[in-house]
Design a protein around this motif. Structure first.
Motif, PDB file in Angstrom:
ATOM      1  N   ARG A 205       0.841  -1.200   0.000  1.00 19.32           N
ATOM      2  CA  ARG A 205       0.000   0.000   0.000  1.00 19.32           C
ATOM      3  C   ARG A 205       0.871   1.243   0.000  1.00 19.32           C
ATOM      4  N   THR A 206       0.280   2.337  -0.448  1.00 20.66           N
ATOM      5  CA  THR A 206       0.994   3.613  -0.405  1.00 20.66           C
ATOM      6  C   THR A 206       0.930   4.167   1.005  1.00 20.66           C
TER       7      THR A 206
ATOM      8  N   VAL B  41      10.309   4.158  -3.377  1.00 18.68           N
ATOM      9  CA  VAL B  41       9.968   5.574  -3.445  1.00 18.68           C
ATOM     10  C   VAL B  41      10.145   6.038  -4.884  1.00 18.68           C
TER      11      VAL B  41
ATOM     12  N   HIS C 101       0.881   7.304   3.658  1.00 14.41           N
ATOM     13  CA  HIS C 101       0.391   8.682   3.699  1.00 14.41           C
ATOM     14  C   HIS C 101       0.545   9.342   5.067  1.00 14.41           C
TER      15      HIS C 101
ATOM     16  N   ALA D 242       5.779  12.393  -1.229  1.00 14.57           N
ATOM     17  CA  ALA D 242       4.386  11.968  -1.395  1.00 14.57           C
ATOM     18  C   ALA D 242       3.463  13.165  -1.575  1.00 14.57           C
TER      19      ALA D 242
ATOM     20  N   TRP E 272       0.778   2.094 -10.155  1.00 15.37           N
ATOM     21  CA  TRP E 272       0.555   3.487  -9.750  1.00 15.37           C
ATOM     22  C   TRP E 272       1.019   4.446 -10.843  1.00 15.37           C
TER      23      TRP E 272
ATOM     24  N   GLN F 289       4.298  -0.386  -7.793  1.00 14.02           N
ATOM     25  CA  GLN F 289       4.835   0.918  -8.197  1.00 14.02           C
ATOM     26  C   GLN F 289       4.528   1.180  -9.671  1.00 14.02           C
TER      27      GLN F 289
ATOM     28  N   ALA G 294       5.281   8.889  -4.747  1.00 19.08           N
ATOM     29  CA  ALA G 294       4.639   7.825  -3.960  1.00 19.08           C
ATOM     30  C   ALA G 294       5.671   7.042  -3.180  1.00 19.08           C
ATOM     31  N   VAL G 295       5.286   6.681  -1.954  1.00 16.92           N
ATOM     32  CA  VAL G 295       6.046   5.760  -1.124  1.00 16.92           C
ATOM     33  C   VAL G 295       5.193   4.502  -0.981  1.00 16.92           C
ATOM     34  N   HIS G 296       5.671   3.394  -1.532  1.00 13.13           N
ATOM     35  CA  HIS G 296       4.969   2.115  -1.399  1.00 13.13           C
ATOM     36  C   HIS G 296       5.655   1.275  -0.329  1.00 13.13           C
TER      37      HIS G 296
ATOM     38  N   SER H 226      12.500   5.998  -9.892  1.00 12.56           N
ATOM     39  CA  SER H 226      12.475   5.267  -8.629  1.00 12.56           C
ATOM     40  C   SER H 226      13.714   5.649  -7.828  1.00 12.56           C
TER      41      SER H 226
END
Length: 257
Positions: A7-8, A64, A10, A44, A97, A94, A49-51, A77
């Motif tokens: 999941r990402t 990231v 937040h 973010a 997304w 990733q 995005a950070v997964h 990345s």
């Protein structure tokens, strides 16, 4: 079996957990992670995005990414690490997304002496090595890169139609190709076929362990591999494969397309 979820991230606690995870992987104090929690939060917030990959509730991988210039339709990345078996699902998350937001390619860098990462990038993902970067980061004071020169191989991953190059030029072709360079251990380092379509280059079995045991020998490997790659890239080759026994395959651009 423990369930896997990706999941990402937040929330502040999640960014802190990812920063701690990266500290453990790169063997830095948790007060000085490769990416600070605040940096992850800013990435973010800015649209990156950070997964994070979890086995149950245990953090077992993270990556990231940020977007490149608008017209490139590309993401970069920045950092990624995962426990064995989790790398592909993490990168696929990733990828999903990035594609949803309109990206077509993803780029990143890795240490070309780490053969297992090369095999992951080229064989499992179908990416290509498109640029050799000499001492890209300069000196790094972490538990993985300390004392070495930080050459990196830049990777380009087609997110829509990834390549599959394994088997194009295998061990049989490699073994009959003339040796062009000797390795620091006395064995062959590089071979080049007579048709000039492929170059093969060997890397040490475990450069991280070698660097810890004999940093000068590791540096000799670094510079020897650099010499092969920089010449091959100048001649129009791409890195397209990595064998289980530690040999890169580099393919001339027109043959790779």
């Amino acid at each position: 079996m423990t369930s896997l979820s990706i999941r990402t991230v937040h929330d502040v606690a999640g960014f802190a957990a990812v920063a701690d995870y990266f500290s453990d992987v790169w063997q830095t104090p948790r007060t000085a992670p490769p990416l600070l929690p605040e940096t992850l939060h800013s990435i973010a917030h800015a649209g990156g995005a950070v997964h994070a990959a979890f086995e149950g509730e245990r953090l077992a991988g993270a990556c990231v990414a940020v977007f490149g210039p608008p017209l490139t339709r590309e993401v970069y990345s920045v950092l990624a690490a995962a426990e064995r078996g989790l790398g592909v699902p993490l990168k696929e998350a990733q990828r999903a997304w990035a594609v949803e937001l309109g990206a077509r390619t993803m780029r990143w860098t890795f240490d070309p002496l780490v053969g297992r990462n090369a095999r992951f990038n080229f064989v499992k993902l179908g990416a290509e090595g498109t640029e050799y970067l000499v001492d890209f980061y300069g000196p790094m004071a972490d538990g993985v890169n300390d004392g070495d020169e930080t050459d990196r191989l830049a990777v380009t991953w087609d997110l829509i139609e990834p390549g599959r190059h394994e088997g194009v030029a295998g061990p049989a072709e490699r073994e009959v190709a003339p040796t062009t360079h000797a390795a620091p251990d006395g064995g062959p380092l590089a071979r080049r076929d007579l048709c000039d379509r492929h170059v093969w280059c060997r890397v040490p079995d475990d450069v991280v362990a070698l660097r810890a045991a004999d940093p000068q020998l590791a540096l000799r490997w670094r510079r020897a591999v650099r010499d092969v790659f920089t010449k091959a890239f100048a001649d129009g080759f791409l890195a397209t494969g990595m064998s289980r026994d530690g040999w890169y395959t580099l393919t001339r651009r027109e043959a790779a397309s």
